[in-house]
Design an enzyme around this catalytic site. Structure first.
Site, mmCIF file in Angstrom:
data_model
loop_
_atom_site.group_PDB
_atom_site.id
_atom_site.type_symbol
_atom_site.label_atom_id
_atom_site.label_comp_id
_atom_site.label_asym_id
_atom_site.label_seq_id
_atom_site.Cartn_x
_atom_site.Cartn_y
_atom_site.Cartn_z
ATOM 1 N N SER A 143 0.846 -1.202 0.000
ATOM 2 C CA SER A 143 0.000 0.000 0.000
ATOM 3 C C SER A 143 0.874 1.242 0.000
ATOM 4 O O SER A 143 1.999 1.226 0.510
ATOM 5 C CB SER A 143 -0.878 0.016 1.260
ATOM 6 O OG SER A 143 -1.549 1.247 1.375
ATOM 7 N N TYR A 157 -1.301 -0.610 10.368
ATOM 8 C CA TYR A 157 -1.519 -0.931 8.942
ATOM 9 C C TYR A 157 -0.290 -0.512 8.129
ATOM 10 O O TYR A 157 0.240 -1.296 7.334
ATOM 11 C CB TYR A 157 -2.775 -0.213 8.439
ATOM 12 C CG TYR A 157 -3.101 -0.484 6.987
ATOM 13 C CD1 TYR A 157 -3.734 -1.664 6.608
ATOM 14 C CD2 TYR A 157 -2.762 0.438 5.988
ATOM 15 C CE1 TYR A 157 -4.036 -1.921 5.276
ATOM 16 C CE2 TYR A 157 -3.058 0.193 4.661
ATOM 17 C CZ TYR A 157 -3.700 -0.987 4.308
ATOM 18 O OH TYR A 157 -3.988 -1.240 2.980
ATOM 19 N N LYS A 161 2.306 -2.960 5.980
ATOM 20 C CA LYS A 161 2.516 -2.814 4.533
ATOM 21 C C LYS A 161 3.986 -2.474 4.212
ATOM 22 O O LYS A 161 4.510 -2.885 3.178
ATOM 23 C CB LYS A 161 1.567 -1.754 3.970
ATOM 24 C CG LYS A 161 0.096 -2.176 4.034
ATOM 25 C CD LYS A 161 -0.146 -3.433 3.219
ATOM 26 C CE LYS A 161 -1.597 -3.861 3.193
ATOM 27 N NZ LYS A 161 -1.834 -5.028 2.336
HETATM 28 N N1 LIG Z 1 -8.828 -0.450 -1.012
HETATM 29 C C1 LIG Z 1 -7.742 0.329 -0.923
HETATM 30 O O1 LIG Z 1 -7.814 1.555 -1.016
HETATM 31 C C2 LIG Z 1 -6.393 -0.312 -0.730
HETATM 32 C C3 LIG Z 1 -5.275 0.522 -0.817
HETATM 33 C C4 LIG Z 1 -4.017 -0.013 -0.639
HETATM 34 C C5 LIG Z 1 -3.884 -1.365 -0.376
HETATM 35 N N2 LIG Z 1 -4.981 -2.163 -0.267
HETATM 36 C C6 LIG Z 1 -4.760 -3.574 0.029
HETATM 37 O O2 LIG Z 1 -5.347 -4.378 -0.965
HETATM 38 C C7 LIG Z 1 -5.707 -5.643 -0.404
HETATM 39 C C8 LIG Z 1 -7.161 -5.918 -0.732
HETATM 40 O O3 LIG Z 1 -7.962 -4.894 -0.174
HETATM 41 P P1 LIG Z 1 -9.468 -4.639 -0.643
HETATM 42 O O4 LIG Z 1 -9.660 -3.186 -0.719
HETATM 43 O O5 LIG Z 1 -9.779 -5.515 -1.780
HETATM 44 O O6 LIG Z 1 -10.213 -5.140 0.703
HETATM 45 P P2 LIG Z 1 -11.472 -6.096 0.899
HETATM 46 O O7 LIG Z 1 -11.837 -5.963 2.335
HETATM 47 O O8 LIG Z 1 -12.499 -5.825 -0.141
HETATM 48 O O9 LIG Z 1 -10.843 -7.564 0.636
HETATM 49 C C9 LIG Z 1 -9.960 -8.163 1.532
HETATM 50 C C10 LIG Z 1 -10.256 -9.660 1.542
HETATM 51 O O10 LIG Z 1 -9.314 -10.300 2.414
HETATM 52 C C11 LIG Z 1 -10.020 -11.306 3.123
HETATM 53 N N3 LIG Z 1 -9.346 -11.632 4.381
HETATM 54 C C12 LIG Z 1 -9.235 -10.870 5.500
HETATM 55 N N4 LIG Z 1 -8.577 -11.543 6.467
HETATM 56 C C13 LIG Z 1 -8.254 -12.768 5.944
HETATM 57 C C14 LIG Z 1 -7.573 -13.901 6.453
HETATM 58 N N5 LIG Z 1 -7.117 -13.940 7.711
HETATM 59 N N6 LIG Z 1 -7.409 -14.959 5.647
HETATM 60 C C15 LIG Z 1 -7.896 -14.954 4.372
HETATM 61 N N7 LIG Z 1 -8.557 -13.907 3.834
HETATM 62 C C16 LIG Z 1 -8.732 -12.826 4.617
HETATM 63 C C17 LIG Z 1 -11.405 -10.712 3.378
HETATM 64 O O11 LIG Z 1 -12.361 -11.724 3.682
HETATM 65 C C18 LIG Z 1 -11.659 -9.998 2.064
HETATM 66 O O12 LIG Z 1 -12.345 -10.837 1.149
HETATM 67 C C19 LIG Z 1 -5.442 -5.539 1.104
HETATM 68 O O13 LIG Z 1 -4.209 -6.137 1.398
HETATM 69 C C20 LIG Z 1 -5.380 -4.047 1.318
HETATM 70 O O14 LIG Z 1 -4.596 -3.709 2.445
HETATM 71 C C21 LIG Z 1 -6.243 -1.659 -0.444
#
Ligand SMILES: NC(=O)c1ccc[n+]([C@@H]2O[C@H](COP(=O)([O-])OP(=O)(O)OC[C@H]3O[C@@H](n4cnc5c(N)ncnc54)[C@H](O)[C@@H]3O)[C@@H](O)[C@H]2O)c1
Length: 246
Positions: A143, A157, A161
């Site tokens: 991230s 967080y 990351k």
């Molecule tokens: N959305 C953003 O703005 C953003 C920005 C930077 C990074 N990210 C990163 O991208 C990745 C995906 O985020 P997203 O926005 O799709 O979030 P999201 O919440 O839509 O999806 C995350 C998924 O991870 C699963 N999960 C959580 N804990 C788990 C575990 N212990 N074992 C297996 N699965 C698990 C959840 O059930 C969910 O389906 C994450 O690592 C997040 O930190 C997101």
């Protein structure tokens, strides 16, 4: 076509939602057989169903990435069912907006256990399977918060990351001689279930909009395919120009 993924098997953790689901769908469009792995099996099954309905290959597996045994079972199940593992995308993760004074040991540990330890377990456990083919591509989702600190995210967080950024480089050195490339994608502000309701605005984003899960998935595809054959230990920023490297 260079970049075609036909015949390759891709595991996507967090494949039941948001960025992970978009990665599943984009990799499937390029021909990969998809394993949507998530603690939310219902979400992962929906991803797999959507891909199969669109003519692709996919199934869902339940995994808790913070549990070593669960991750070992995931790799074993996929190897037995699909015969090989070519691509791993680590998108499973949680967000926590807790402010500094309110950070607790429990919140700190849970974040590191899922985001960082979970990513490590998946990488460590997939390597022997990829090593058999002398080829593999791992893409970790880090991230912008891990690069420059988060505005809306807790310090736990950002630390998790930042840890993934370092882990990716360390793994890339270890895995290069094995034929396995390890890279990461650093999304900025992306509209997904994780960020829903936060009221994010595109302030400071050069292209003037929030990102989509597909924006991230397209960069993941590049790093997962042979198009990036000489790339390892690198980070692709997908942030609309909010953070630019010097
Ligand atoms: N959305 C953003 O703005 C953003 C920005 C930077 C990074 N990210 C990163 O991208 C990745 C995906 O985020 P997203 O926005 O799709 O979030 P999201 O919440 O839509 O999806 C995350 C998924 O991870 C699963 N999960 C959580 N804990 C788990 C575990 N212990 N074992 C297996 N699965 C698990 C959840 O059930 C969910 O389906 C994450 O690592 C997040 O930190 C997101």
């Amino acid at each position: 076509m260079m970049g075609d993924l036909t015949g390759r098997v891709a595991i996507v953790t967090g494949g039941g939602s948001g960025i992970g689901r978009a990665c599943c769908k984009v990799l499937a469009e390029y021909g990969a057989a998809i394993v949507a792995a998530d603690i939310n099996l219902e979400g992962a099954q929906k991803t797999a169903d959507d891909i199969v309905a669109a003519g692709g290959k996919a199934y869902a597996v339940s995994v808790n990435v913070m549990e070593l045994e669960s991750v070992q079972n995931l790799m074993k199940t996929v190897s037995e069912k699909s015969g090989r593992i070519d691509i791993l995308v680590n998108s499973a993760g949680i967000l926590d907006p807790t402010r500094l004074p309110d950070m607790t040991v429990e919140r700190w540990d849970r974040m590191i256990d899922i985001n960082l330890r979970g990513t490590f377990f998946c990488c460590q456990q997939v390597v022997p399977y990829m090593e058999k083919n002398k080829k593999g591509a791992i893409v970790n989702i880090t991230s912008q918060a891990g690069q420059v600190g988060g505005w809306m995210a807790g310090v736990n967080y950002s630390a998790s990351k930042g840890g993934i950024l370092a882990l990716t480089k360390a793994l890339a050195r270890h895995c290069g001689p094995l034929g396995i490339r390890v890279n990461d994608v650093a999304p900025g502000q992306i509209a997904t279930e994780m960020t829903a309701g936060r009221g994010d605005k595109p302030d400071g984003i050069a292209v003037g909009r929030l990102g989509t899960a597909v924006d991230v998935a397209n960069a993941v595809y590049f790093l997962a395919s042979d198009l990036s054959d000489f790339c390892t230990g690198m980070t692709v920023d997908v942030n609309g120009g909010q953070f630019m490297r010097s």
